[in-house]
Design an enzyme around this catalytic site. Structure first.
Site, PDB file in Angstrom:
ATOM      1  CG  HIS A 203       5.019 -29.029  20.341  1.00  0.00           C
ATOM      2  ND1 HIS A 203       3.953 -29.634  20.966  1.00  0.00           N
ATOM      3  CD2 HIS A 203       5.753 -28.448  21.319  1.00  0.00           C
ATOM      4  CE1 HIS A 203       4.031 -29.427  22.267  1.00  0.00           C
ATOM      5  NE2 HIS A 203       5.107 -28.708  22.516  1.00  0.00           N
ATOM      6  CB  SER A 425       4.552 -28.733  25.958  1.00  0.00           C
ATOM      7  OG  SER A 425       5.563 -29.517  25.387  1.00  0.00           O
ATOM      8  CD  GLU A 483      -0.857 -33.406  20.017  1.00  0.00           C
ATOM      9  OE1 GLU A 483      -0.794 -32.643  19.039  1.00  0.00           O
ATOM     10  OE2 GLU A 483      -0.135 -33.279  21.027  1.00  0.00           O
TER      11      GLU A 483
END
Length: 533
Positions: A203, A425, A483
């Site tokens: 991001h 996400s 992540e």
């Protein structure tokens, strides 16, 4: 000021905190969506936003105007509410509180703060002609400032103050000499991407301001699949089915009075013959949202006719709804109608609305396939999980109606989820939550692996948007590992290129098979019989 001091100043203001909440008096306005509360000389101003849904759009047609935002006012001297201006994007109050600068679609204009919907020709409404503004920009100096600003914003807002162990000052020092070699804005954007990349975090985006596409360059699309015959004739192979609740998902060829059907040939566009090699595409360039005339040769051999259509500038919504309908039809066929199918395209208002298009009917089936493939993320995964985690503990039996589960819209039987490498996400998070809560197995491939979120609050001086990963997520059973890795499926089923080319969906087929097997072990909940007399 003390007596006899001979000086004046602002009066002192003392706030009596005790009992403050009890002395609050609401403004006498209806409930609604309000923002940007500001003071003017005699009261307050605010923006009132229209309340509109997300199923399709709030416009009636693809080119229709949506309801605008209104600037409203409350006069504290007259104790009266009113409307200052309509269809306004934002506003600012002058320093003396007497006038308001409005940003409207037609441009900037200044109006008295106590006026009401002045016309542009009113002498009190002063338009600001920005065409006469001239600004000299030194690109090299601006790019240096943008580089430094990017570094500062990331330093101040990255989710870890220690920058995840990266020596951020050293990174900026290493890349800063390259700013002097930048020759174009594209070069700068590439450079900023590389700087962000040093953090190894999702991001971290750099998005240059989008340039409007001139009408003459907007490609017109017919909402149909076209094929070329051996003799060079271009025919409509299939008209994409419309989704009536979405103005952006209506095929121009299916509009009332057009009646172009599969097999019909398109011979000309606005009287210009269709090229046998390139087809009608080049002739539709620049025709989006503009009426054009098609010369049609019907497949049944009837005489040629002319049809006026308004091409779209995007078929994305049309093709998305067609894809969902195709997946649902496949689930119905493979399960003999026993299983429901829901696709969630993202985790924002659009995806939440899409979920509710079919939630009631699909939850009514014996089992459920939940498809989050290509989910673009957002922030509503908690709401989606809340729906999927419902469990039936009762039934409402109503005469002349179908029984309703309690709670409503709860799965009657097993859930099987499908996810893939394009679910990211909040799409990562919903996949992890389904597994952690034991709602059902996940079929497909490992998800994208980017769960440190953003809020898109900062732009650089020229409008280039930059993001700072700020919102990290810890998940039970995964800790911080989602992540840069993603969520592994329970059953890995990749789609090979030859399967994709053939139109097969082995992930969907596997999910249906697993749901049916679970139904055999644990049948779906059913309403009870009426109690005996």
């Amino acid at each position: 000021q003390g007596k006899g001091s001979g000086t004046t100043g602002a009066p002192a203001t003392r706030v009596d905190v005790e009992g403050l909440a009890d002395r609050i008096i609401p403004f006498p306005v209806d409930a609604g969506r309000y923002s940007d509360l500001r003071a003017w000389s005699d009261g307050v101003l605010w923006l009132r936003h229209p309340i509109s849904g997300t199923l399709g759009t709030s416009a009636g047609t693809p080119g229709g105007n949506r309801p605008g935002t209104t600037v409203e006012r409350y006069d504290l001297t007259r104790l009266k509410a009113g409307t200052l201006a309509s269809d306004v994007r934002e506003f600012e109050v002058t320093g003396d509180g007497k006038r308001v600068l409005l940003r409207a679609p037609a441009g900037l204009r200044s109006v008295p703060a106590d006026s009401s919907n002045l016309g542009e020709d009113d002498e009190q409404s002063l338009g600001l002609d920005l065409e006469r503004v001239r600004l000299t920009v030194d690109p090299a100096a601006e790019w240096r400032q943008m580089f430094d600003e990017t570094g500062r914003l990331m330093r101040d807002h990255f989710w870890r103050a220690d920058m995840n162990g990266v020596d951020w000052d050293a990174v900026l020092a290493e890349y800063r000499p390259l700013v002097e070699r930048v020759a174009t804005h594209d070069d700068l954007v590439d450079l900023l991407w590389e700087v962000h990349g040093e953090l190894g975090t999702s991001h971290a985006y750099v998005t240059p301001p989008a340039a409007p596409v001139p009408a003459s360059r907007r490609q017109g699309l017919l909402g149909a699949d076209l094929t070329r015959d051996a003799d060079g004739t271009w025919r409509v192979e299939r008209v994409l089915p419309s989704e009536t609740s979405d103005p952006q998902a209506r095929s121009p060829l299916a509009a009332p009075g057009v009646a172009v059907r599969a097999g019909d040939a398109i011979l000309a566009v606005d009287g210009v013959p269709v090229d046998p090699t390139t087809g009608p595409g080049p002739l539709l360039s620049g025709t989006a949202d503009r009426a054009v005339e098609l010369t049609i040769a019907p497949a049944d051999g009837s005489p040629r006719r002319h049809a006026v259509v308004v091409p779209l500038d995007s078929e994305e919504q049309l093709r998305y709804h067609d894809w969902v309908a195709g997946r649902r039809a496949a689930v119905r066929e493979l399960s003999d109608g026993r299983l429901g199918y829901l696709h969630v395209p993202d985790m924002v208002s659009n995806g939440w609305a899409q979920l509710h298009r079919d939630l009631r009917t699909e939850m009514g089936r014996e089992g459920l396939i939940v498809d989050v493939r290509e989910n673009r993320g957002g922030h509503t995964s908690q709401l989606v999980i809340e729906k999927l985690a419902r469990r039936i503990i009762g039934w409402d039996l109503i005469r002349h109606q179908e029984p309703l589960s309690y709670p409503e819209n709860a799965p009657r039987g097993p859930i099987v989820a499908i996810s893939d490498e394009h679910a990211g996400s909040d799409g990562d998070m919903v996949t992890a939550a389904i597994k952690t809560l034991g709602l059902g197995p996940v079929v497909g491939t490992r998800t994208w692996g980017g769960v440190i979120g953003i809020d898109m609050r900062y732009d650089l001086v020229d409008g280039t948007a930059i993001t700072q990963p700020r919102y990290a997520i810890w998940l039970k059973g995964y800790d911080w590992s989602v992540e840069n890795h993603g969520v592994e499926p329970d059953v890995e089923v990749p789609i090979a290129p030859h399967e994709y080319a053939a139109g097969r969906d082995p992930q969907l087929e596997t999910a249906v098979r697993m749901a049916l097997e679970e139904l055999e072990r644990n049948p779906a909940a059913v309403p009870p019989e009426l109690p005996p007399l």
